[in-house]
Each structure stands twice: as structure tokens, then as C-alpha cells.
Design a protein around this motif. Sequence first.
Motif, short mmCIF file in Angstrom:
data_model
loop_
_atom_site.label_atom_id
_atom_site.label_comp_id
_atom_site.label_asym_id
_atom_site.label_seq_id
_atom_site.Cartn_x
_atom_site.Cartn_y
_atom_site.Cartn_z
N SER A 14 66.09 -59.27 -29.91
CA SER A 14 65.03 -59.61 -28.97
C SER A 14 63.78 -59.94 -29.77
O SER A 14 63.47 -59.27 -30.76
CB SER A 14 64.75 -58.45 -28.02
N MET A 15 63.07 -60.97 -29.33
CA MET A 15 61.82 -61.38 -29.97
C MET A 15 60.76 -61.51 -28.89
O MET A 15 60.99 -62.13 -27.86
CB MET A 15 62.02 -62.70 -30.71
N VAL A 16 59.61 -60.89 -29.13
CA VAL A 16 58.51 -60.88 -28.15
C VAL A 16 57.26 -61.43 -28.84
O VAL A 16 56.90 -60.96 -29.93
CB VAL A 16 58.27 -59.45 -27.62
N PRO A 17 56.58 -62.41 -28.22
CA PRO A 17 55.36 -62.96 -28.83
C PRO A 17 54.27 -61.91 -28.99
O PRO A 17 54.13 -61.01 -28.16
CB PRO A 17 54.91 -64.05 -27.84
N VAL A 18 53.50 -62.06 -30.07
CA VAL A 18 52.40 -61.15 -30.37
C VAL A 18 51.13 -61.98 -30.55
O VAL A 18 51.12 -62.96 -31.29
CB VAL A 18 52.69 -60.34 -31.66
N ALA A 19 50.05 -61.57 -29.88
CA ALA A 19 48.79 -62.30 -29.94
C ALA A 19 48.17 -62.27 -31.34
O ALA A 19 47.75 -63.29 -31.86
CB ALA A 19 47.79 -61.74 -28.92
N GLU A 20 48.09 -61.09 -31.94
CA GLU A 20 47.51 -60.91 -33.28
C GLU A 20 48.30 -59.85 -34.02
O GLU A 20 48.89 -58.98 -33.41
CB GLU A 20 46.05 -60.44 -33.18
#
Length: 191
Positions: free
Chosen positions: A159-165
Motif C-alpha cells: 500500500s502506498m499513501v501520498p504524503v504532503a511533506e
Amino acid sequence: MNAKFLISLSLTAALAGCVSFGPKTPDTLLSLRPTNAPAAGTSASGTLASALVVLEPSAEARIAVTRVPVQIDDSNLAYLKKTLWVERPSRLFQRLLAETIRAKGNRLVIEANPGGTGTQLSGRLLDMGYDARTRMAVVRFDAVKAGTDGRIDTRRFESMVPVAEAEAQYVGPALNEAANSVAQAVAEWVG
């Protein structure tokens, strides 16, 4: 006051600034919390032979520590500043898997293997960190299910989840979400 007492007091105060009783506490400690967990009062029973035994997965050296890895490129790795896991990621992931599978309510789930019987879920935690190239929190797990009949099944989950910073306040929740997504998929797979 006694001169010896004042000297002793001033020496004690001076030494207090020099003595450290452990490493500096990081700004952030990360943990994993299940999004699907059994409700309070839920119970299960059965025999060890019918139980699912969730073992702690093995892990590569870069994630077998309490630091949170940041993959810079294919061959360079760093660690997220001022952030640690509360314990080994493989142990946290084992507990998350067990809780998620328990929440399904289909079987007795235990996290130890006292007698060597029962269906065993083990595997290898390949990734649980932040990928700077894609700006994603990544959890990757190779699961191994060994049945009591000798049958062995394997499957890779990711699973890959976007990260803002690349900051703990963003990476931590994204890693928790990714780990829960993988745990849910594994729970469906083991039944």
C-alpha cells in the motif's frame, strides 16, 4: 549556612547540567493503530490446532530499527528527523495484523506459538517508511501462510499513501493508513 554545604550544593547543581540518563527524547514517537479492531467484550475460543498464529515478521536491517526510513534514491537511505517508532516496526505490524484479523471474528487469533501447531501467518516486512522520490508512505509485506496440512501459500501485499511533506505529522498518519490497508488485505486473504 555551612560553607561545605554551599559548596556541595553548587557542585551538585553544576553536575546536573552535565549528566544525562539516556538519549534525548525525539519530538515524535510513531505507533500503529488498527482501523478495524474487535469491540470490547468480544471473545473467541478454540483449540491451538484451529487457531491462527500470527508471528512477528522478519525485516530488513534498514527497518528492523526504531528509526523511520526515508528512501532518497535506489541506493541512498536516510531517516526521518526527530522521529522514532515506539518499538520495532515488525512487532507493531504483527499486532496490527492480529487485531485486524480478530476484528473479522472468523477465528481464534494468537500472537505466540507455544506448541508449534495451528495455521501460522509469518512473512517478511520489506518496507515501512517514506519514499522521497514518490512522496509516498510505503508498506510492503511478503506474507507466508503455513497450514496444518503442510500447505504453504505466499502473497505480496503493498500500500502506498501520498504524503504532503516529509515531516512526522504527515508521514505518521500515512504510514498508519498504509499499514492498515495491507493488514486488511491480509485479513481477507487468510479468511
